[in-house]
Write an enzyme that holds these catalytic residues in place. Structure first.
Site, mmCIF file in Angstrom:
data_model
loop_
_atom_site.group_PDB
_atom_site.id
_atom_site.type_symbol
_atom_site.label_atom_id
_atom_site.label_comp_id
_atom_site.label_asym_id
_atom_site.label_seq_id
_atom_site.Cartn_x
_atom_site.Cartn_y
_atom_site.Cartn_z
ATOM 1 N N TYR A 18 0.724 -1.233 -0.041
ATOM 2 C CA TYR A 18 -0.134 0.047 0.048
ATOM 3 C C TYR A 18 0.919 1.312 -0.067
ATOM 4 O O TYR A 18 0.719 2.160 -0.734
ATOM 5 C CB TYR A 18 -0.938 -0.007 1.103
ATOM 6 C CG TYR A 18 -1.774 1.235 1.444
ATOM 7 C CD1 TYR A 18 -2.782 1.492 0.374
ATOM 8 C CD2 TYR A 18 -1.258 2.182 2.453
ATOM 9 C CE1 TYR A 18 -3.456 2.870 0.564
ATOM 10 C CE2 TYR A 18 -2.333 3.205 2.682
ATOM 11 C CZ TYR A 18 -3.068 3.810 1.902
ATOM 12 O OH TYR A 18 -3.808 4.744 1.852
ATOM 13 N N GLU A 40 -11.503 5.435 4.979
ATOM 14 C CA GLU A 40 -10.899 6.260 6.301
ATOM 15 C C GLU A 40 -12.115 6.280 7.369
ATOM 16 O O GLU A 40 -11.499 5.960 8.650
ATOM 17 C CB GLU A 40 -10.442 7.697 6.155
ATOM 18 C CG GLU A 40 -9.312 7.797 5.316
ATOM 19 C CD GLU A 40 -7.923 7.350 5.858
ATOM 20 O OE1 GLU A 40 -7.768 7.086 7.198
ATOM 21 O OE2 GLU A 40 -6.699 7.262 5.175
ATOM 22 N N TRP A 48 -5.499 -0.054 9.996
ATOM 23 C CA TRP A 48 -5.488 0.360 8.356
ATOM 24 C C TRP A 48 -5.395 -1.090 7.735
ATOM 25 O O TRP A 48 -5.848 -1.236 6.686
ATOM 26 C CB TRP A 48 -4.525 1.108 8.213
ATOM 27 C CG TRP A 48 -4.439 1.620 6.542
ATOM 28 C CD1 TRP A 48 -3.714 1.585 5.736
ATOM 29 C CD2 TRP A 48 -5.788 2.420 5.960
ATOM 30 N NE1 TRP A 48 -4.353 1.777 4.404
ATOM 31 C CE2 TRP A 48 -5.287 2.465 4.777
ATOM 32 C CE3 TRP A 48 -6.916 2.670 6.631
ATOM 33 C CZ2 TRP A 48 -6.246 2.807 3.803
ATOM 34 C CZ3 TRP A 48 -7.869 3.155 5.628
ATOM 35 C CH2 TRP A 48 -7.636 3.566 4.379
#
Length: 173
Positions: A18, A40, A48
């Site tokens: 990522y 988010e 995450w």
């Protein structure tokens, strides 16, 4: 040998990929910015990495984050999403994705661009307060403006993370 210097949070294979391929690179397409806002929001209270592991399932479940389609979701869709074990099954976050899609559609119908609005909050100094910050005056102002327009799950910390992720704050090491 890979000479990329990564931040400490990019510690797993998924997070490294990522960081290497996506994080901090400019995103100026409104649908892609909407997707990042939704992701988010789903991240709140979670890692995450959890969101990234579920990203493809979230894309499928949320019609590839096409705002007009998600804006038309109903309570039946909420029930469908809450029953899907591949997803982050949090009703408030699911409804926030729908509410935010409706806000995007209102903007589009008024001839406005979500991406242009978000990028209008970029500071003159693209490095902002530094990579260790969790909020900024700009992320606070963006959060207030998005909330004024009907968005939810868009607090200043979440918007700071968004601004970093889509390249507004250029903290690539």
């Amino acid at each position: 040998m890979n000479n990329i210097h990564r931040p400490q949070w990019a510690s797993s294979d998924l997070l490294r990929a990522y960081y290497d391929d996506e994080w901090g690179f400019p995103v100026r397409d409104s649908a892609a910015v909407y997707e990042r806002i939704v992701l988010e929001g789903f991240q709140a209270g979670l890692s995450w990495e959890t969101v990234l592991r579920k990203r493809e399932a979230l894309r499928e479940a949320f019609a590839h984050f096409e705002p007009r389609t998600v804006a038309a979701f109903t309570d039946d869709d909420v029930a469908r999403l809450l029953a899907d074990p591949r997803l982050i099954r949090n009703e408030k976050k699911i409804r926030a994705a729908m509410t935010n899609a409706q806000a995007v559609v209102r903007m589009e119908d008024a001839g406005e661009s979500l991406a242009e609005l978000v990028w209008s909050f970029a500071p003159d100094d693209s490095y902002g307060e530094g990579p260790q910050a969790s909020r900024s005056p700009e992320s606070l102002a963006l959060a207030k403006e998005l909330k004024r327009r009907g968005f939810t799950f868009v607090g200043p910390v979440t918007m700071f993370a968004l601004m970093q992720a889509i390249g507004i704050y250029a903290h690539r090491l």
